[in-house]
Structure formats: structure tokens, C-alpha cells
Scaffold this motif. Structure first.
Motif, PDB file in Angstrom:
ATOM      1  N   GLU A  53       0.848  -1.184   0.000  1.00  0.00           N
ATOM      2  CA  GLU A  53       0.000   0.000   0.000  1.00  0.00           C
ATOM      3  C   GLU A  53       0.888   1.239   0.000  1.00  0.00           C
ATOM      4  O   GLU A  53       1.811   1.346   0.806  1.00  0.00           O
ATOM      5  CB  GLU A  53      -0.921  -0.008   1.214  1.00  0.00           C
ATOM      6  N   PHE A  54       0.622   2.151  -0.908  1.00  0.00           N
ATOM      7  CA  PHE A  54       1.391   3.389  -1.030  1.00  0.00           C
ATOM      8  C   PHE A  54       0.482   4.582  -0.771  1.00  0.00           C
ATOM      9  O   PHE A  54      -0.632   4.649  -1.321  1.00  0.00           O
ATOM     10  CB  PHE A  54       1.989   3.532  -2.433  1.00  0.00           C
ATOM     11  N   ARG A  55       0.947   5.511   0.026  1.00  0.00           N
ATOM     12  CA  ARG A  55       0.271   6.805   0.150  1.00  0.00           C
ATOM     13  C   ARG A  55       1.118   7.819  -0.613  1.00  0.00           C
ATOM     14  O   ARG A  55       2.264   8.089  -0.231  1.00  0.00           O
ATOM     15  CB  ARG A  55       0.108   7.192   1.618  1.00  0.00           C
ATOM     16  N   VAL A  56       0.573   8.332  -1.717  1.00  0.00           N
ATOM     17  CA  VAL A  56       1.373   9.134  -2.635  1.00  0.00           C
ATOM     18  C   VAL A  56       0.802  10.548  -2.711  1.00  0.00           C
ATOM     19  O   VAL A  56      -0.360  10.784  -2.348  1.00  0.00           O
ATOM     20  CB  VAL A  56       1.401   8.489  -4.040  1.00  0.00           C
ATOM     21  N   PRO A  57       1.592  11.510  -3.198  1.00  0.00           N
ATOM     22  CA  PRO A  57       1.096  12.889  -3.300  1.00  0.00           C
ATOM     23  C   PRO A  57      -0.156  12.971  -4.163  1.00  0.00           C
ATOM     24  O   PRO A  57      -0.213  12.427  -5.264  1.00  0.00           O
ATOM     25  CB  PRO A  57       2.264  13.637  -3.943  1.00  0.00           C
ATOM     26  N   GLY A  58      -1.147  13.660  -3.640  1.00  0.00           N
ATOM     27  CA  GLY A  58      -2.387  13.839  -4.370  1.00  0.00           C
ATOM     28  C   GLY A  58      -2.353  15.066  -5.265  1.00  0.00           C
ATOM     29  O   GLY A  58      -1.289  15.640  -5.520  1.00  0.00           O
ATOM     30  N   PRO A  59      -3.518  15.487  -5.742  1.00  0.00           N
ATOM     31  CA  PRO A  59      -3.568  16.675  -6.607  1.00  0.00           C
ATOM     32  C   PRO A  59      -3.247  17.934  -5.822  1.00  0.00           C
ATOM     33  O   PRO A  59      -3.270  17.923  -4.583  1.00  0.00           O
ATOM     34  CB  PRO A  59      -5.030  16.671  -7.100  1.00  0.00           C
ATOM     35  N   PRO A  60      -2.940  19.022  -6.510  1.00  0.00           N
ATOM     36  CA  PRO A  60      -2.664  20.280  -5.809  1.00  0.00           C
ATOM     37  C   PRO A  60      -3.789  20.630  -4.833  1.00  0.00           C
ATOM     38  O   PRO A  60      -4.973  20.544  -5.176  1.00  0.00           O
ATOM     39  CB  PRO A  60      -2.564  21.310  -6.946  1.00  0.00           C
ATOM     40  N   GLU A  61      -3.402  20.965  -3.607  1.00  0.00           N
ATOM     41  CA  GLU A  61      -4.334  21.345  -2.544  1.00  0.00           C
ATOM     42  C   GLU A  61      -5.254  20.187  -2.138  1.00  0.00           C
ATOM     43  O   GLU A  61      -6.256  20.402  -1.451  1.00  0.00           O
ATOM     44  CB  GLU A  61      -5.172  22.559  -2.961  1.00  0.00           C
ATOM     45  N   GLY A  62      -4.909  18.968  -2.547  1.00  0.00           N
ATOM     46  CA  GLY A  62      -5.685  17.805  -2.152  1.00  0.00           C
ATOM     47  C   GLY A  62      -4.869  16.905  -1.246  1.00  0.00           C
ATOM     48  O   GLY A  62      -3.646  17.044  -1.138  1.00  0.00           O
ATOM     49  N   PRO A  63      -5.529  15.955  -0.578  1.00  0.00           N
ATOM     50  CA  PRO A  63      -4.799  15.040   0.299  1.00  0.00           C
ATOM     51  C   PRO A  63      -4.023  14.002  -0.497  1.00  0.00           C
ATOM     52  O   PRO A  63      -4.171  13.878  -1.717  1.00  0.00           O
ATOM     53  CB  PRO A  63      -5.930  14.379   1.100  1.00  0.00           C
ATOM     54  N   LEU A  96     -11.445  12.405  -9.915  1.00  0.00           N
ATOM     55  CA  LEU A  96     -10.648  12.231 -11.129  1.00  0.00           C
ATOM     56  C   LEU A  96      -9.221  12.722 -10.917  1.00  0.00           C
ATOM     57  O   LEU A  96      -8.260  12.073 -11.365  1.00  0.00           O
ATOM     58  CB  LEU A  96     -11.296  12.977 -12.294  1.00  0.00           C
ATOM     59  N   GLU A  97      -9.053  13.831 -10.239  1.00  0.00           N
ATOM     60  CA  GLU A  97      -7.707  14.343  -9.981  1.00  0.00           C
ATOM     61  C   GLU A  97      -6.927  13.387  -9.081  1.00  0.00           C
ATOM     62  O   GLU A  97      -5.707  13.242  -9.226  1.00  0.00           O
ATOM     63  CB  GLU A  97      -7.774  15.740  -9.367  1.00  0.00           C
ATOM     64  N   ASP A  98      -7.604  12.713  -8.154  1.00  0.00           N
ATOM     65  CA  ASP A  98      -6.939  11.685  -7.353  1.00  0.00           C
ATOM     66  C   ASP A  98      -6.377  10.588  -8.257  1.00  0.00           C
ATOM     67  O   ASP A  98      -5.222  10.156  -8.096  1.00  0.00           O
ATOM     68  CB  ASP A  98      -7.922  11.057  -6.368  1.00  0.00           C
TER      69      ASP A  98
END
Length: 342
Positions: free
Chosen positions: A75-85, A153-155
Motif C-alpha cells: 500500500e502506497f500513500r502518494v502525493p495527491g492533486p494540488p491542494e488535495g490530500p 478524477l484528480e486523485d
């Protein structure tokens, strides 16, 4: 080329035609569901339905997905969209395979309002990852109405960008990434293909669209013809789209990334596999999307399964129709992955 974005003349007119009959095996399953299971989703009961779905839908742990060592699961937690989690990605692949593998980047179904990235993996790993030596990443995108368009969609796009940029670390081939999904996930996959095209990448080798949810307008012939017969109806569909789009639902200027059936330019997309049922609401928007890809000079393989309702393969996993659909999807993936990368 006239795109799918312009509704045909029959849009908005309720269908007087009788509904196509269900496949006999599916008919038995649908009858057994009972009326309570087929109660439409409305704004009033949406939260309760989400809670019921979360409690009823199995969510296997990473250890369970490893299936006694048959699969490597991370499981990876990766950078989301700008200003998103950050975005959670669940990565899985058959154990012990060396070299970069092709990747199926997958979005789960659930009408944009339900579902999770884990529950879809057991079947995908069994049916595609093992026989095709395929890596899979399933995306835990945010759900509506807590997150409206373009958040989900941005996620998905942020996760795809990260996966392509970390291909060596993941042991995947960035030239052989197939994006796919079922129902709402199929709609997200179609939207992601459009978005990646217009943002200049990451490029996908193909798009696997299984009964994709594409059109927020709810005015196709099959939508009216099958509402009240299919397991998914116009009321539930409208509730889900309004949860995703809010006040933008039905707007004339809604972008195609929000509802891909709005697209008027389907050129330059990766080859598509689209399947749907003759007895489901999404039939006409799915057939229309394939036709618009052909009109734009693209490649699409279309299957309309006779007597199939929406989500038939999940409702009746052992039915002959489900087996046929599974074989067709696997054959398409095998042919696609065998082709030299462009």
C-alpha cells in the motif's frame, strides 16, 4: 465528425418500448434480490446506503490479498492533486516475477459514491494478474458527495502520474500501462484517458471500460427503457451524478472530464475495450461512446452481452454469460499487451 456530446433526437423522451429480457441465469439471480435490494438511491437515503454498502462490501487486508504468498501486495500513500490530500494506491503483482511487468491501473465501481480499492482486487488478481503476468494498482479515490468533481478524477490522475514516474521502483513497464475500471470506475478510466491526452501524459497503452458510467444527463433511450427493470435505475443514477457534480449536474458547459459522453473530440485516445449489457441502462451511452471513437478514427472493441443487466458478472459470477465476458476481456488484454509498445 459528430461526437457523442450532442444528444440524439430520442434523448429526453421516455421509451415506450418493452425492455429486453434478461439472460435466464441472470433472471433467477435478479428475482432473488428482492425489492429491498433494488430500492433506488435518493438524496434522502444516500448516507444510509453508503453506510450499508461499507458494512456489506468485503475489504480484504493486504495480508489476505497476498493469498499465502501468491501475490506481493504493498500500500502506497502518494502525493495527491494540488491542494488535495495524499492518495492511497494498493499495488499487487504475482510473486517471484522478474523484470518490469505491464500494469493495469484500475478504478473501482460504486457510482462515485461507494466502493473501495481493496474489494475489487481478489477477482482481478485471479482472472488477470496471474494468467497475464500483470501488475495491478487499484486507486482509493475520494467519494462523492464528500468530494465533488474534479476531486475523484484528480486523485486518479495524481496516482497515475506517480506510478508512471516510479515505474522502476514498482517494477512496471511505463510503456505498457492499461487504465481500466467498471461502472463508475469505467467512467473515471474514460475521463482519465481524455485528461492524460490533453495534459500530455502519462500515456496509456489501452483503456478497459466495463459498463462505464459516462453520461450525467440521464436521457438515453436505454436509460428510460431499462429503468425499473435493470438493477440500476434513473433515480439512483441521478442521485449519484448530483452527488458528484452538485449544481453543475446537467450544465450545458460541463467538461468531458466530468462526464465523458459529453466529449466531442475522441481522437488520439488509446485503444478501448468497451462492454455492456443489452438489458442495462448504460447500454446506449456505452455503444455511443464506442461509435464516437470509431468516428474519430480510433480503435474500440465493443461487446454487448445479450440479456445482461448492469454488473451482471458480479451478481452471477458463475453464469455462462459471465464466463464468456471474462474470456473476451482477457483475450483483449492479452492481444494488447503482446503488441510492441508505440
Amino acid at each position: 465528425m459528430s461526437g457523442i456530446g450532442t444528444p440524439p433526437e430520442h434523448h429526453g423522451v421516455p421509451s415506450p418500448a418493452p425492455a429486453p429480457s434478461f439472460d435466464p441465469e441472470l433472471d433467477v439471480v435478479i428475482a432473488a434480490l428482492g425489492e429491498a435490494a433494488r430500492e433506488p438511491i435518493t438524496p434522502a437515503n444516500l448516507r444510509a446506503r453508503q453506510e450499508r454498502d461499507a458494512a456489506a462490501r468485503p475489504r480484504p487486508t493486504a495480508e489476505e490479498l497476498r493469498a499465502d504468498g501468491r501475490f506481493e501486495v504493498t500500500e502506497f500513500r502518494v502525493p495527491g492533486p494540488p491542494e488535495g490530500p495524499d492518495v492511497m494506491l494498493v499495488s499487487a503483482r504475482p510473486s517471484g516475477l522478474a523484470g518490469p511487468l505491464p500494469l493495469l491501473y484500475y478504478m473501482h465501481g460504486g457510482a462515485m459514491i461507494m466502493g473501495n480499492a481493496w474489494s475489487v482486487l481478489p477477482r482481478i488478481l485471479r482472472e488477470w494478474a496471474l494468467p497475464l503476468d500483470l501488475a495491478v494498482i487499484s486507486v482509493e479515490y475520494r467519494l462523492a458527495p464528500g468530494t465533488r468533481y474534479p476531486g475523484p478524477l484528480e486523485d486518479c490522475h495524481a496516482g497515475l502520474v506517480w506510478a508512471a514516474g516510479h515505474a522502476a521502483e514498482l517494477g512496471i513497464d511505463p510503456a505498457r500501462i492499461v487504465i481500466g475500471g467498471k461502472s463508475a470506475g469505467g467512467g473515471l478510466a474514460a475521463a482519465l484517458a481524455l485528461l492524460a491526452r490533453d495534459r500530455g501524459g502519462p500515456a496509456a497503452l489501452g483503456q478497459l471500460l466495463l459498463s462505464p458510467m459516462l453520461d450525467d444527463r440521464g436521457c438515453t433511450f436505454s436509460g428510460h427503457q431499462m429503468s425499473g427493470h435493470d438493477v440500476w435505475d434513473l433515480t439512483s443514477n441521478e442521485t449519484a451524478w448530483k452527488a458528484l457534480l452538485g449544481d453543475r449536474h446537467g450544465a450545458a458547459d460541463l467538461p468531458p472530464y466530468a462526464a465523458p459522453a459529453r466529449a466531442t473530440d475522441l481522437s488520439g485516445l488509446p485503444p478501448a475495450y468497451i462492454d455492456t449489457g443489452s438489458a442495462e441502462m448504460f447500454r446506449d451511452e456505452n455503444v455511443g461512446y464506442a461509435n464516437a471513437i470509431w468516428q474519430a478514427g480510433g480503435q474500440a472493441e465493443l461487446h454487448v452481452w445479450p440479456g445482461a443487466c448492469h454488473g451482471f458478472d458480479g451478481l452471477a459470477p458463475h453464469a455462462a454469460l459471465t464466463r464468456d465476458a471474462g474470456h473476451a476481456r482477457t483475450r483483449w488484454l492479452r492481444r494488447l499487451l503482446a503488441k510492441p509498445a508505440p
